[in-house]
Write an enzyme that holds these catalytic residues in place. Sequence first.
Site, PDB file in Angstrom:
ATOM      1  N   GLU A  29      -3.413 -19.504  47.652  1.00 23.88           N
ATOM      2  CA  GLU A  29      -3.519 -20.674  48.536  1.00 23.88           C
ATOM      3  C   GLU A  29      -4.547 -20.454  49.643  1.00 23.88           C
ATOM      4  O   GLU A  29      -5.003 -19.330  49.872  1.00 23.88           O
ATOM      5  CB  GLU A  29      -2.150 -21.012  49.145  1.00 23.88           C
ATOM      6  CG  GLU A  29      -1.578 -19.910  50.013  1.00 23.88           C
ATOM      7  CD  GLU A  29      -0.645 -20.418  51.100  1.00 23.88           C
ATOM      8  OE1 GLU A  29      -1.014 -21.366  51.817  1.00 23.88           O
ATOM      9  OE2 GLU A  29       0.450 -19.844  51.251  1.00 23.88           O
ATOM     10  N   VAL A 111       1.432 -24.158  50.013  1.00 26.72           N
ATOM     11  CA  VAL A 111       2.085 -23.760  48.768  1.00 26.72           C
ATOM     12  C   VAL A 111       2.261 -24.985  47.870  1.00 26.72           C
ATOM     13  O   VAL A 111       1.940 -24.953  46.676  1.00 26.72           O
ATOM     14  CB  VAL A 111       3.445 -23.072  49.055  1.00 26.72           C
ATOM     15  CG1 VAL A 111       4.264 -22.915  47.784  1.00 26.72           C
ATOM     16  CG2 VAL A 111       3.214 -21.713  49.724  1.00 26.72           C
ATOM     17  N   ASP A 143      13.358 -31.798  58.905  1.00 32.28           N
ATOM     18  CA  ASP A 143      12.115 -31.069  58.708  1.00 32.28           C
ATOM     19  C   ASP A 143      12.329 -30.019  57.619  1.00 32.28           C
ATOM     20  O   ASP A 143      12.840 -28.928  57.867  1.00 32.28           O
ATOM     21  CB  ASP A 143      11.636 -30.425  60.014  1.00 32.28           C
ATOM     22  CG  ASP A 143      10.226 -29.864  59.869  1.00 32.28           C
ATOM     23  OD1 ASP A 143       9.737 -29.761  58.726  1.00 32.28           O
ATOM     24  OD2 ASP A 143       9.610 -29.541  60.900  1.00 32.28           O
ATOM     25  N   ALA A 146       7.629 -29.590  52.252  1.00 28.83           N
ATOM     26  CA  ALA A 146       7.358 -30.164  50.927  1.00 28.83           C
ATOM     27  C   ALA A 146       7.229 -29.061  49.869  1.00 28.83           C
ATOM     28  O   ALA A 146       7.289 -29.357  48.669  1.00 28.83           O
ATOM     29  CB  ALA A 146       6.091 -31.013  50.979  1.00 28.83           C
ATOM     30  N   ASP A 147       7.095 -27.807  50.300  1.00 28.76           N
ATOM     31  CA  ASP A 147       7.038 -26.692  49.334  1.00 28.76           C
ATOM     32  C   ASP A 147       8.298 -26.667  48.457  1.00 28.76           C
ATOM     33  O   ASP A 147       8.234 -26.343  47.266  1.00 28.76           O
ATOM     34  CB  ASP A 147       6.944 -25.338  50.051  1.00 28.76           C
ATOM     35  CG  ASP A 147       5.627 -25.123  50.793  1.00 28.76           C
ATOM     36  OD1 ASP A 147       4.710 -25.960  50.659  1.00 28.76           O
ATOM     37  OD2 ASP A 147       5.534 -24.104  51.518  1.00 28.76           O
ATOM     38  N   LYS A 164       9.927 -16.659  56.379  1.00 29.52           N
ATOM     39  CA  LYS A 164      10.125 -16.148  57.744  1.00 29.52           C
ATOM     40  C   LYS A 164      11.388 -16.736  58.333  1.00 29.52           C
ATOM     41  O   LYS A 164      11.730 -17.886  58.058  1.00 29.52           O
ATOM     42  CB  LYS A 164       8.945 -16.559  58.621  1.00 29.52           C
ATOM     43  CG  LYS A 164       7.699 -15.786  58.297  1.00 29.52           C
ATOM     44  CD  LYS A 164       6.657 -15.946  59.379  1.00 29.52           C
ATOM     45  CE  LYS A 164       5.478 -15.089  59.018  1.00 29.52           C
ATOM     46  NZ  LYS A 164       4.240 -15.843  58.869  1.00 29.52           N
TER      47      LYS A 164
HETATM   48  N1  PSU Z   1       4.780 -19.418  56.077  1.00 30.84           N
HETATM   49  C1  PSU Z   1       4.111 -18.276  56.320  1.00 30.84           C
HETATM   50  N2  PSU Z   1       2.772 -18.265  56.229  1.00 30.84           N
HETATM   51  C2  PSU Z   1       2.056 -19.389  55.905  1.00 30.84           C
HETATM   52  C3  PSU Z   1       2.771 -20.598  55.652  1.00 30.84           C
HETATM   53  C4  PSU Z   1       4.127 -20.569  55.749  1.00 30.84           C
HETATM   54  O1  PSU Z   1       4.737 -17.272  56.624  1.00 30.84           O
HETATM   55  O2  PSU Z   1       0.820 -19.344  55.846  1.00 30.84           O
HETATM   56  C5  PSU Z   1       2.007 -21.829  55.264  1.00 30.84           C
HETATM   57  C6  PSU Z   1       1.984 -21.984  53.738  1.00 30.84           C
HETATM   58  O3  PSU Z   1       0.752 -22.563  53.352  1.00 30.84           O
HETATM   59  C7  PSU Z   1       3.121 -22.969  53.496  1.00 30.84           C
HETATM   60  C8  PSU Z   1       2.990 -23.875  54.698  1.00 30.84           C
HETATM   61  O4  PSU Z   1       2.999 -23.690  52.291  1.00 30.84           O
HETATM   62  O5  PSU Z   1       2.680 -22.994  55.762  1.00 30.84           O
HETATM   63  C9  PSU Z   1       4.245 -24.661  54.955  1.00 30.84           C
HETATM   64  O6  PSU Z   1       4.011 -25.624  55.936  1.00 30.84           O
HETATM   65  P1  PSU Z   1       5.105 -26.783  56.182  1.00 30.84           P
HETATM   66  O7  PSU Z   1       6.293 -26.068  56.752  1.00 30.84           O
HETATM   67  O8  PSU Z   1       4.466 -27.697  57.186  1.00 30.84           O
HETATM   68  O9  PSU Z   1       5.354 -27.415  54.863  1.00 30.84           O
HETATM   69 MN    MN Z   2       7.621 -29.876  58.126  1.00 28.59          MN
END
Ligand code: PSU
Ligand code: MN
Length: 308
Positions: A29, A111, A143, A146-147, A164
């Site tokens: 990614e 992701v 919240d 979308a992953d 994390k």
């Molecule tokens: N968690 C990490 N490192 C990252 C991400 C998440 O420890 O780089 C990034 C990844 O690209 C993941 C995205 O798909 O953040 C998720 O963002 P959101 O929670 O807005 O869907």
């Molecule tokens: Mn979000």
Amino acid sequence: MNLALNKYLDVHPEVAEALRQKAPIVALESTIITHGMPYPQNVETARALEAIVRAEGATPATIALLDGRIKVGLQSEELEGLGKAGTAVQKCSRRDLPLLLASRQAGATTVAATMIVAQWAGIPFFATGGIGGVHRGGQDSLDISADLQELAQTSVAVVCAGAKSILDLERTLEYLETHGVPVIAFGSDEFPAFYTRHSGLGVDYRAEEAAEIAKILRVKWDLGLRGGALIANPIPEAYSMEPGAIEAVIDQALREAEQQNIRGKALTPFLLARVEALTEGNSLAANIQLVYHNARLAAQIARAFFLP
Ligand code: PSU
Ligand code: MN
């Protein structure tokens, strides 16, 4: 591949050749490059990841949006440009794909978006650091990254070091279970928490060998069970961090996000950057090592799948 998508997809010649030969490929990614790490470590890491995948006998395919095109495999200068631009590049998840492409904006794929593109290109394996999940308080804010939804519907296996603990890991696992996403821990009974090997949360499946995982995925997809799988690969012992130290930092980052009213797609990048700053870069070293570890495992699984 859906041929209509050719119009938007630029497959790097090396990746195209591997696809023709049905050789193992590992998707990577780009949000991790622009929003997950600072420059120049982000570019160094992205390059080293590609080298690790090659050393394991697979072809790397880093995915991003550039100049109105979806790139599957980047040129060296393209990688450098993305890394330098950092958070000035738009973060691109499923919902952002059409808008960014239509307006020819650069996009760093999360992701979710990387899985979508990997599936279009015919690449069923993908390595990253950590996935998005159910945020703490997500039962009220809704919240949820979308992953998770993407893992439910797109047939790409994601190798990560868990997630994390900026997230609610227990609810993240519940969500995956509801949506029928197998979570397989590699050499562990526990779901790892990114910087640490332990979360206190169990997984139902443990695998000891890459070939075992390849076989499970072969059967899943043979059965027509659409969707991905989460392969959780704990950070190597030598790099794992003190859980107490990291929890305090995460709590502070979460408090700051709340005080500053950070929401939506900005929340995850904000928390990642704060955790890194508050640990004075200690967490960056761990982050880099765990991604390497995941790329290696993803390449081994891809090899076992395509060259059994
Ligand atoms: N968690 C990490 N490192 C990252 C991400 C998440 O420890 O780089 C990034 C990844 O690209 C993941 C995205 O798909 O953040 C998720 O963002 P959101 O929670 O807005 O869907
Ligand atoms: Mn979000």
